[in-house]
Write a protein that holds these residues in place. Structure first.
Motif, PDB file in Angstrom:
ATOM      1  N   TYR A 190      13.326  48.713  53.985  1.00  0.00           N
ATOM      2  CA  TYR A 190      14.031  47.499  54.408  1.00  0.00           C
ATOM      3  C   TYR A 190      13.833  47.339  55.911  1.00  0.00           C
ATOM      4  N   LEU A 191      13.460  46.140  56.340  1.00  0.00           N
ATOM      5  CA  LEU A 191      13.246  45.863  57.757  1.00  0.00           C
ATOM      6  C   LEU A 191      14.276  44.847  58.228  1.00  0.00           C
ATOM      7  N   CYS A 192      15.102  45.282  59.173  1.00  0.00           N
ATOM      8  CA  CYS A 192      16.154  44.421  59.716  1.00  0.00           C
ATOM      9  C   CYS A 192      15.826  44.115  61.167  1.00  0.00           C
ATOM     10  N   GLY A 193      15.603  42.869  61.480  1.00  0.00           N
ATOM     11  CA  GLY A 193      15.279  42.489  62.848  1.00  0.00           C
ATOM     12  C   GLY A 193      16.528  42.385  63.694  1.00  0.00           C
ATOM     13  N   LYS A 194      16.578  43.134  64.796  1.00  0.00           N
ATOM     14  CA  LYS A 194      17.724  43.040  65.693  1.00  0.00           C
ATOM     15  C   LYS A 194      17.633  41.727  66.457  1.00  0.00           C
ATOM     16  N   GLY A 195      18.651  40.910  66.348  1.00  0.00           N
ATOM     17  CA  GLY A 195      18.598  39.562  66.909  1.00  0.00           C
ATOM     18  C   GLY A 195      18.073  38.559  65.907  1.00  0.00           C
ATOM     19  N   ASP A 196      17.630  39.055  64.745  1.00  0.00           N
ATOM     20  CA  ASP A 196      17.154  38.218  63.646  1.00  0.00           C
ATOM     21  C   ASP A 196      18.305  38.038  62.658  1.00  0.00           C
ATOM     22  N   SER A 197      18.113  37.235  61.633  1.00  0.00           N
ATOM     23  CA  SER A 197      19.163  37.024  60.641  1.00  0.00           C
ATOM     24  C   SER A 197      18.676  37.374  59.240  1.00  0.00           C
ATOM     25  N   SER A 198      17.598  38.157  59.161  1.00  0.00           N
ATOM     26  CA  SER A 198      16.988  38.446  57.863  1.00  0.00           C
ATOM     27  C   SER A 198      16.845  39.943  57.618  1.00  0.00           C
ATOM     28  N   ILE A 199      16.832  40.297  56.347  1.00  0.00           N
ATOM     29  CA  ILE A 199      16.479  41.643  55.895  1.00  0.00           C
ATOM     30  C   ILE A 199      15.313  41.485  54.935  1.00  0.00           C
ATOM     31  N   ARG A 200      14.152  41.992  55.310  1.00  0.00           N
ATOM     32  CA  ARG A 200      12.965  41.913  54.458  1.00  0.00           C
ATOM     33  C   ARG A 200      12.751  43.264  53.791  1.00  0.00           C
ATOM     34  N   TYR A 201      12.355  43.243  52.521  1.00  0.00           N
ATOM     35  CA  TYR A 201      12.162  44.522  51.858  1.00  0.00           C
ATOM     36  C   TYR A 201      10.852  44.558  51.097  1.00  0.00           C
ATOM     37  N   PHE A 202      10.263  45.768  51.097  1.00  0.00           N
ATOM     38  CA  PHE A 202       8.927  46.011  50.553  1.00  0.00           C
ATOM     39  C   PHE A 202       8.950  47.264  49.702  1.00  0.00           C
ATOM     40  N   GLU A 203       8.151  47.251  48.653  1.00  0.00           N
ATOM     41  CA  GLU A 203       7.998  48.442  47.820  1.00  0.00           C
ATOM     42  C   GLU A 203       6.715  49.158  48.216  1.00  0.00           C
ATOM     43  N   ILE A 204       6.800  50.464  48.371  1.00  0.00           N
ATOM     44  CA  ILE A 204       5.654  51.279  48.775  1.00  0.00           C
ATOM     45  C   ILE A 204       5.112  52.002  47.548  1.00  0.00           C
ATOM     46  N   THR A 205       3.808  51.933  47.319  1.00  0.00           N
ATOM     47  CA  THR A 205       3.171  52.618  46.188  1.00  0.00           C
ATOM     48  C   THR A 205       2.055  53.514  46.697  1.00  0.00           C
ATOM     49  N   SER A 206       1.576  54.380  45.832  1.00  0.00           N
ATOM     50  CA  SER A 206       0.542  55.340  46.227  1.00  0.00           C
ATOM     51  C   SER A 206      -0.866  54.780  46.079  1.00  0.00           C
ATOM     52  N   GLU A 207      -0.997  53.572  45.539  1.00  0.00           N
ATOM     53  CA  GLU A 207      -2.299  52.959  45.343  1.00  0.00           C
ATOM     54  C   GLU A 207      -2.404  51.663  46.158  1.00  0.00           C
ATOM     55  N   ALA A 208      -3.624  51.315  46.512  1.00  0.00           N
ATOM     56  CA  ALA A 208      -3.848  50.094  47.284  1.00  0.00           C
ATOM     57  C   ALA A 208      -3.310  48.882  46.516  1.00  0.00           C
ATOM     58  N   PRO A 209      -2.723  47.939  47.217  1.00  0.00           N
ATOM     59  CA  PRO A 209      -2.647  47.778  48.669  1.00  0.00           C
ATOM     60  C   PRO A 209      -1.450  48.463  49.321  1.00  0.00           C
ATOM     61  N   TYR A 210      -0.784  49.370  48.619  1.00  0.00           N
ATOM     62  CA  TYR A 210       0.249  50.262  49.143  1.00  0.00           C
ATOM     63  C   TYR A 210       1.582  49.585  49.460  1.00  0.00           C
ATOM     64  N   VAL A 211       1.557  48.470  50.173  1.00  0.00           N
ATOM     65  CA  VAL A 211       2.794  47.797  50.590  1.00  0.00           C
ATOM     66  C   VAL A 211       2.908  46.467  49.852  1.00  0.00           C
ATOM     67  N   HIS A 212       4.009  46.282  49.118  1.00  0.00           N
ATOM     68  CA  HIS A 212       4.190  45.073  48.310  1.00  0.00           C
ATOM     69  C   HIS A 212       5.474  44.366  48.738  1.00  0.00           C
ATOM     70  N   TYR A 213       5.333  43.153  49.207  1.00  0.00           N
ATOM     71  CA  TYR A 213       6.491  42.367  49.619  1.00  0.00           C
ATOM     72  C   TYR A 213       7.346  42.039  48.396  1.00  0.00           C
ATOM     73  N   LEU A 214       8.664  42.249  48.515  1.00  0.00           N
ATOM     74  CA  LEU A 214       9.570  41.942  47.411  1.00  0.00           C
ATOM     75  C   LEU A 214      10.330  40.646  47.660  1.00  0.00           C
ATOM     76  N   SER A 215      11.111  40.607  48.727  1.00  0.00           N
ATOM     77  CA  SER A 215      11.889  39.403  49.001  1.00  0.00           C
ATOM     78  C   SER A 215      12.526  39.506  50.378  1.00  0.00           C
ATOM     79  N   THR A 216      13.289  38.486  50.738  1.00  0.00           N
ATOM     80  CA  THR A 216      13.998  38.435  52.018  1.00  0.00           C
ATOM     81  C   THR A 216      15.422  37.963  51.786  1.00  0.00           C
ATOM     82  N   PHE A 217      16.363  38.697  52.365  1.00  0.00           N
ATOM     83  CA  PHE A 217      17.748  38.238  52.380  1.00  0.00           C
ATOM     84  C   PHE A 217      17.999  37.592  53.737  1.00  0.00           C
ATOM     85  N   SER A 218      18.479  36.360  53.732  1.00  0.00           N
ATOM     86  CA  SER A 218      18.707  35.636  54.981  1.00  0.00           C
ATOM     87  C   SER A 218      20.149  35.163  55.059  1.00  0.00           C
ATOM     88  N   SER A 219      20.671  35.146  56.265  1.00  0.00           N
ATOM     89  CA  SER A 219      22.001  34.609  56.520  1.00  0.00           C
ATOM     90  C   SER A 219      21.938  33.753  57.782  1.00  0.00           C
TER      91      SER A 219
END
Length: 431
Positions: A242-271
């Motif tokens: 989960y990536l939370c930007g300080k000064g931002d209003s969003s929480i972005r989250y990604f799933e990590i896997t052992s195979e390419a492309p490794y990082v998969h965007y899931l969704s964003t929670f915004s307020s």
């Protein structure tokens, strides 16, 4: 026509939602420092927040159940002579928290299960070794009483909190300011980022860099965010970051896997409102009956807002695939064992029946006497023994012990007097 194949994942529909207004923590003077830490730390019992403070640095500790408006006279934890920059709960004792400060020290505190009447001003131990401000602290994931700190002196120190000693000092590996540090899963390695734009993987016990200067990333994700720092939170149970930007209003989250492309965007929670900081609940503090897989504590200017992340499920049964066994409160190693070279994964527990926090456990610190040239050969003796000489304990330690006992006696005398008065009132009332 070609059809787009959607990658299957049980976390594709994570649903984020803030709690109701009466479950927030209101009227908190959140620190206005521009430091890059999260300013917030949470565990199964308590919420700790760095606050504005005059005459030094302070943070408040609230029981999780104490929601609503926080009294302006709520006791603080205040012992530093300069602003508090970072706080971190001990993973093996829910009543122990460490704080790092601009005054170059680290303090470790015992927090009682009850809410104290007065501010807590006496730490269990003060760790001194940095020459400049200390901006990062983090506990070892599987060894008891092992704490890491990093300061603006570009130095990393690993402490045995149980003895108050600095046992590992890494002072020549970073030529510039250290931005962030984290342990790996079993605490055998640490990873650092630095102002010199290098990422280092370090074996702290061998005091050597085992990887640095990665030429090409295995995955590159461009973030549509402000210039504020990103606060990452990784859950190894679900392999979600989960990536939370300080000064931002969003929480972005990604799933990590052992195979390419490794990082998969899931969704964003915004307020609507930006976050000044963020706390992340350990997995054992979540409500498994509601399929809650993450909970954040978002700091606003004057309040803290819990945000719950759930995976919608129709069944009321325990969801084994969402909740594999997770690190519990028992350490796998003692500090001496880890410093001697042993490595062990965290001890895991099941969340099938939920987790009930254990009662208050005191952290005992046994400072070694610098006047002793030889290590003790027998069992440690009590200060009260008539055979205990100055070779065993320094005059300063004796005076501190006397000061502590005197304060304890005075507080108990006041308590006894208060109870006697109350008993007399009851007696008079029954006549």
């Amino acid at each position: 026509m070609s059809r787009r194949v959607v990658r299957q994942s049980k976390f594709r529909h994570i649903f984020g939602q803030p709690v109701k207004a009466d479950q927030m923590y209101e009227d908190i003077r959140v620190s206005k420092l521009t430091w890059d830490s999260s300013f917030c730390a949470v565990n199964c019992k308590f919420l700790a927040i760095i606050v504005e403070s005059s005459g030094g640095g302070a943070f408040i500790v609230l029981p999780l159940t104490k929601t609503g408006r926080v009294d302006k006279n709520h006791p603080t934890v205040s012992g530093h002579t300069a602003p508090v920059l970072d706080i971190d709960w001990c993973p093996h004792n829910d009543n122990v928290i460490a704080s790092a400060s601009d005054d170059s020290t680290i303090m470790v505190w015992q927090i009682p299960d009850y809410t104290p009447v007065r501010s807590i001003t006496e730490p269990i131990v003060t760790l001194e070794g940095h020459s400049k401000r200390v901006g990062i602290i983090t506990w070892h994931p599987s060894a008891r009483n092992v704490l890491l700190s990093a300061g603006s002196d570009n130095m990393i120190i690993i402490w045995n909190v149980g003895t108050g000693e600095a046992l590992i000092t890494l002072d020549e590996m970073h030529s510039d300011l250290i931005y962030s540090i984290c342990w790996n899963y079993n605490g055998s390695l640490i990873t650092t980022t630095c102002k010199d734009k290098k990422l280092r993987v370090i074996d702290p016990r061998k005091q050597e860099i085992v990887a640095s200067n990665f030429e090409e990333p295995i995955a590159l994700q461009e973030m549509d965010t402000s210039n504020g720092v990103l606060l990452p939170f990784y859950d190894p149970d679900s392999s979600i970051v989960y990536l939370c930007g300080k000064g931002d209003s969003s929480i972005r989250y990604f799933e990590i896997t052992s195979e390419a492309p490794y990082v998969h965007y899931l969704s964003t929670f915004s307020s609507k409102e930006p976050q000044r900081g963020m706390g992340f609940m350990p997995k054992r503090g979540l409500d498994v009956s509601k399929c809650e897989i993450a909970r954040f504590y978002k700091l606003h200017e004057r309040k803290c807002e819990p945000i719950v992340m759930t995976v919608p499920r129709k069944s009321d049964l325990f969801q084994d695939d969402l909740y594999p066994d997770t690190p519990g409160p028992e350490p796998a190693l003692e500090a001496d064992e880890w410093f001697a070279g042993q490595t062990a994964d965290p001890i895991l527990i099941s969340l099938r029946d939920g987790y009930v926090p254990v009662k208050n456990r005191e952290l005992k610190v046994t400072k070694k006497n610098i006047l002793d040239n030889k290590p003790p050969t027998g069992p440690r003796r009590s200060y009260s023994s008539c055979e205990t000489g100055f070779s065993k304990v320094s005059l300063e330690e004796l005076m501190e012990e006397i000061k502590y006992l005197r304060a304890t006696v005075e507080s108990q005398e006041k308590r006894i007097s208060s109870l006697e008065n109350l008993l007399e009132e009851f007696a008079n009332g029954t006549d």
